[in-house]
Design a protein around this motif. Structure first.
Motif, PDB file in Angstrom:
ATOM      1  N   GLU A  73       0.514  -1.496   0.178  1.00 41.21           N
ATOM      2  CA  GLU A  73       0.233   0.236  -0.260  1.00 41.21           C
ATOM      3  C   GLU A  73       0.792   1.308   0.158  1.00 41.21           C
ATOM      4  O   GLU A  73       1.754   1.664   0.517  1.00 41.21           O
ATOM      5  N   ILE A  74       0.600   1.892  -1.099  1.00 40.08           N
ATOM      6  CA  ILE A  74       1.492   2.881  -1.115  1.00 40.08           C
ATOM      7  C   ILE A  74       0.845   4.125  -0.093  1.00 40.08           C
ATOM      8  O   ILE A  74      -0.466   4.128  -0.161  1.00 40.08           O
ATOM      9  N   ALA A  75       1.411   4.935   0.755  1.00 44.64           N
ATOM     10  CA  ALA A  75       0.588   5.720   1.358  1.00 44.64           C
ATOM     11  C   ALA A  75       0.788   7.170   0.983  1.00 44.64           C
ATOM     12  O   ALA A  75       1.526   7.689   0.031  1.00 44.64           O
ATOM     13  N   PRO A  76      -0.570   8.029   1.050  1.00 41.50           N
ATOM     14  CA  PRO A  76      -0.469   9.398   0.057  1.00 41.50           C
ATOM     15  C   PRO A  76       0.252   9.836   0.566  1.00 41.50           C
ATOM     16  O   PRO A  76       0.380  10.645  -0.099  1.00 41.50           O
ATOM     17  N   LEU A 279      12.095  19.954   5.348  1.00 42.37           N
ATOM     18  CA  LEU A 279      11.372  18.579   3.776  1.00 42.37           C
ATOM     19  C   LEU A 279       9.786  18.957   4.387  1.00 42.37           C
ATOM     20  O   LEU A 279       9.484  18.636   5.357  1.00 42.37           O
ATOM     21  N   ALA A 280       9.469  19.355   2.905  1.00 45.56           N
ATOM     22  CA  ALA A 280       7.784  19.407   3.611  1.00 45.56           C
ATOM     23  C   ALA A 280       7.724  17.327   2.996  1.00 45.56           C
ATOM     24  O   ALA A 280       7.931  16.905   2.837  1.00 45.56           O
ATOM     25  N   PRO A 281       6.238  17.016   3.540  1.00 43.33           N
ATOM     26  CA  PRO A 281       5.472  15.594   3.632  1.00 43.33           C
ATOM     27  C   PRO A 281       5.751  15.130   2.105  1.00 43.33           C
ATOM     28  O   PRO A 281       6.021  16.106   1.014  1.00 43.33           O
ATOM     29  N   LEU A 282       5.741  13.925   2.307  1.00 41.52           N
ATOM     30  CA  LEU A 282       6.181  13.792   0.490  1.00 41.52           C
ATOM     31  C   LEU A 282       4.620  13.129   0.195  1.00 41.52           C
ATOM     32  O   LEU A 282       4.201  12.270   0.460  1.00 41.52           O
ATOM     33  N   VAL A 283       4.314  14.097  -1.234  1.00 38.15           N
ATOM     34  CA  VAL A 283       2.925  13.223  -1.309  1.00 38.15           C
ATOM     35  C   VAL A 283       3.039  13.029  -2.737  1.00 38.15           C
ATOM     36  O   VAL A 283       2.890  13.972  -3.460  1.00 38.15           O
ATOM     37  N   SER A 284       2.647  11.565  -3.527  1.00 42.04           N
ATOM     38  CA  SER A 284       2.705  11.254  -4.688  1.00 42.04           C
ATOM     39  C   SER A 284       1.479  11.423  -5.155  1.00 42.04           C
ATOM     40  O   SER A 284       0.012  11.504  -4.654  1.00 42.04           O
ATOM     41  N   LEU A 289       1.242   7.866  -8.942  1.00 38.86           N
ATOM     42  CA  LEU A 289       1.152   6.847  -8.901  1.00 38.86           C
ATOM     43  C   LEU A 289       0.956   5.529 -10.958  1.00 38.86           C
ATOM     44  O   LEU A 289       1.631   4.774 -10.867  1.00 38.86           O
ATOM     45  N   GLU A 290       0.611   6.301 -11.344  1.00 33.17           N
ATOM     46  CA  GLU A 290      -0.209   5.594 -12.853  1.00 33.17           C
ATOM     47  C   GLU A 290       1.108   5.775 -13.045  1.00 33.17           C
ATOM     48  O   GLU A 290       1.040   4.942 -14.015  1.00 33.17           O
ATOM     49  N   GLU A 291       2.295   6.948 -13.139  1.00 35.20           N
ATOM     50  CA  GLU A 291       3.291   6.294 -14.104  1.00 35.20           C
ATOM     51  C   GLU A 291       3.741   5.515 -13.366  1.00 35.20           C
ATOM     52  O   GLU A 291       4.831   4.460 -14.680  1.00 35.20           O
ATOM     53  N   ALA A 292       4.233   5.261 -12.145  1.00 37.75           N
ATOM     54  CA  ALA A 292       5.462   4.401 -12.115  1.00 37.75           C
ATOM     55  C   ALA A 292       4.511   2.942 -11.644  1.00 37.75           C
ATOM     56  O   ALA A 292       5.006   2.033 -12.331  1.00 37.75           O
ATOM     57  N   ARG A 293       2.942   2.345 -12.191  1.00 40.77           N
ATOM     58  CA  ARG A 293       2.605   1.924 -12.316  1.00 40.77           C
ATOM     59  C   ARG A 293       2.945   0.658 -14.190  1.00 40.77           C
ATOM     60  O   ARG A 293       2.452  -0.828 -14.311  1.00 40.77           O
ATOM     61  N   ALA A 294       2.626   2.389 -14.704  1.00 40.84           N
ATOM     62  CA  ALA A 294       2.988   1.731 -16.188  1.00 40.84           C
ATOM     63  C   ALA A 294       3.821   1.756 -16.496  1.00 40.84           C
ATOM     64  O   ALA A 294       4.180   1.201 -17.248  1.00 40.84           O
ATOM     65  N   ALA A 295       4.569   1.767 -15.839  1.00 39.24           N
ATOM     66  CA  ALA A 295       6.280   1.873 -15.772  1.00 39.24           C
ATOM     67  C   ALA A 295       6.670   0.183 -15.315  1.00 39.24           C
ATOM     68  O   ALA A 295       7.677  -0.654 -15.907  1.00 39.24           O
ATOM     69  N   LEU A 296       5.566  -0.679 -14.451  1.00 44.57           N
ATOM     70  CA  LEU A 296       6.177  -1.813 -14.176  1.00 44.57           C
ATOM     71  C   LEU A 296       6.234  -3.290 -15.297  1.00 44.57           C
ATOM     72  O   LEU A 296       5.569  -2.890 -16.239  1.00 44.57           O
TER      73      LEU A 296
END
Ligand code: ADP
Ligand code: ZN
Ligand code: MG
Length: 484
Positions: A73-76, A279-284, A289-296
């Motif tokens: 699960e990717i943290a929002p 550092l600000a919180p990391l929000v993807s 996320l879609e790009e990461a999924r597509a690159a799998l």
């Protein structure tokens, strides 16, 4: 040595993966390996006062891909923490890492649950100079800051592994998965993949976990397996003596097989974790996320499935190929050049004979890419087996030659006279001569004892030097002796 079966092993792994981004995690310095020390540094990664970190976007994208490939699960929203400790490899006095709100949680790879995967920065490299480097009689430690600030993903498994072999196999599967993603070199010798093992034992069937110890930075899969085995054995001896296992960290020396304690466990509070204020919180974003999924890419589990269903490979060969990046690469290339060879034949020769020969030749490692056998040569050999131009026995001899000196299988067959006998008349004459040379055996076969055929087959094989097909030889002998 196996663990006595009144005990069972519980193993969890912590894996550090160096990401192959162009630049470091929080500054613009180039990543490097093997360069002059301290040439890839800047005020940020050397921690000069007043500098500020900037998150490397590519590293975040790579970490997302790892998280997704591990079914996490990717943290929002995740945040960075400071983990404080004092050591020369850490000029800020803290490492920027993720703590209680990591990027990815609750995943799975194969049979092992993933506890979490998070982003952090690597420490610099300390080099301990031995006695030859002593100045004024004291040993020296040198620091190379090139590595300091390299992006890392740390992956922590649940303690789901049950034996040293399983731990090795699973770590190899993880390596293949990450290699497939193309986000790291995953080279254990160079330290771009580092595996620590947490090890405990308990009475078989007990529900409570035993006290764990930690084995640090084993730099090959074989050492990982051997280190865990040695530690399990040590813990069993401690419990056998009715003593208690102490929570410790060990270094395993593969040359001597010995375990040396490194330091007693530091408690989490010692690190004084607190949120990184710079550092600000990391929000993807959804788009990231879609790009990461597509690159799998095709991951090992899917690849195994495809090998079985589309190529018709046997289960074992499909798994062995799909879970080993180097072997699969070699197989895929052999497939592409194969004129006429069945994928199944190629797979069987790669996973069977080739792996066995390479392991013999190189102390247990089997990377076909660094051998003299080309994918083309292996495919050509498999094609000759399929076309019955060589017998299995002769093909084994050809492969041995290929491993030793490389070359073209057709030429080796020609040069060493290994072509399968296709002249039926020639083979029949040799069979007839062998029957005459072994009258005792021939009599027994005629009298109805098929097992007595051995010496006659042996004589034919000697005469033909393995060029005759074993099945055909047996058939001919039986026919001539009227034994069907
Ligand atoms: P710690 O707080 O000491 O870092 P964690 O619970 O975070 O311990 O676990 C760290 C790693 O150790 C994980 O990979 C986990 O699977 C493994 N682990 C935890 N408990 C055990 C145990 N009893 N035996 C073997 N491995 C364990
Ligand atoms: Zn820098
Ligand atoms: Mg922990």
């Amino acid at each position: 040595m196996a663990l006595p079966n009144n005990y069972e092993a519980v193993i969890g792994l912590e894996i550090h993966v160096q990401l192959s981004t162009k630049t470091k995690m929080f500054c613009g310095c180039a990543l490097s390996f093997g360069d002059e020390p301290n040439v890839h540094t800047c005020p940020v990664c050397l921690a000069h006062p007043g500098t500020l970190p900037t998150v490397n976007e590519r590293a975040v994208r790579y970490a997302l891909q790892i998280g997704l490939a591990l079914d996490c699960e990717i943290a929002p929203r995740s945040i960075f923490h400071r983990k404080s400790y004092f050591y020369p490899d850490n000029p800020k006095g803290y490492q920027i890492t993720q703590y209680d709100e990591p990027l990815a949680v609750n995943g799975r790879l194969g049979d092992v649950r993933i506890h979490r995967a998070h982003l952090e920065e690597d420490a610099a490299k300390t080099i301990h100079v031995g006695s030859s480097g002593r100045i004024h009689g004291s040993a020296q430690s040198l620091v190379d800051f090139n590595r300091g600030g390299t992006p890392l993903v740390e992956i922590v498994t649940e303690p789901d592994l049950k034996s040293p072999e399983e731990a090795r196999e699973w770590a190899q599967l993880l390596r293949t998965t990450i290699k497939q993603l193309g986000v790291s070199d995953v080279n254990m010798e160079e330290g771009s993949l580092r595996v620590d093992a947490n090890v405990s034992i308990r009475q078989t069937g007990a529900s409570k976990l035993g006290t764990k110890t930690e084995l640090k930075n084993m730099n090959s899969f074989r050492f990982l397996e051997r280190g865990i085995a040695a530690e399990l054995e040590r813990q069993a001896a401690v419990l056998d003596a009715r003593e208690e296992v102490a929570q410790e960290t060990f270094h395993f020396d593969p040359r001597t097989g010995s375990l040396t304690p490194l330091r007693s466990k530091e408690y989490a509070d010692d690190y004084r974790y607190f949120p990184e204020p710079d550092l600000a919180p990391l929000v993807s974003t959804d788009q990231m996320l879609e790009e990461a999924r597509a690159a799998l890419p095709e991951l090992p589990a899917n690849r195994r499935e495809r090998y079985e269903t589309e190529l018709g490979l046997p289960e074992d060969a499909a798994r062995q190929l799909a879970f080993d990046a180097e072997l699969a690469d070699f197989f895929e290339r052999a497939l592409q050049t194969a004129d006429g060879a069945e994928p199944r034949t190629i797979a069987i020769w790669v996973t069977g004979e080739l792996v066995a020969r390479l392991r013999e030749a190189s102390d247990g490692e089997a990377d076909p890419a660094s051998s003299k056998v080309t994918p083309q040569a292996l495919a050509a050999l498999a094609g000759m087996v399929d076309a019955k131009q060589v017998t299995t026995g002769a093909a084994r001899q050809v492969l041995a030659t290929l491993v030793a000196e490389g070359g073209d299988p057709a030429q080796i067959v020609e040069r060493e006279g290994l072509a399968q006998m296709s002249d039926a008349g020639e083979l029949e004459a040799i069979v007839a001569a062998a029957i005459e040379a072994e009258p005792g055996a021939a009599e027994k076969v005629r009298a109805g004892n098929p097992k007595a055929i051995g010496p006659i087959v042996g004589a034919v094989m000697r005469e033909t030097k393995g060029r005759a097909d074993g099945g055909e030889v047996t058939r001919l002998i039986r026919e001539k002796l009227g034994a069907g």
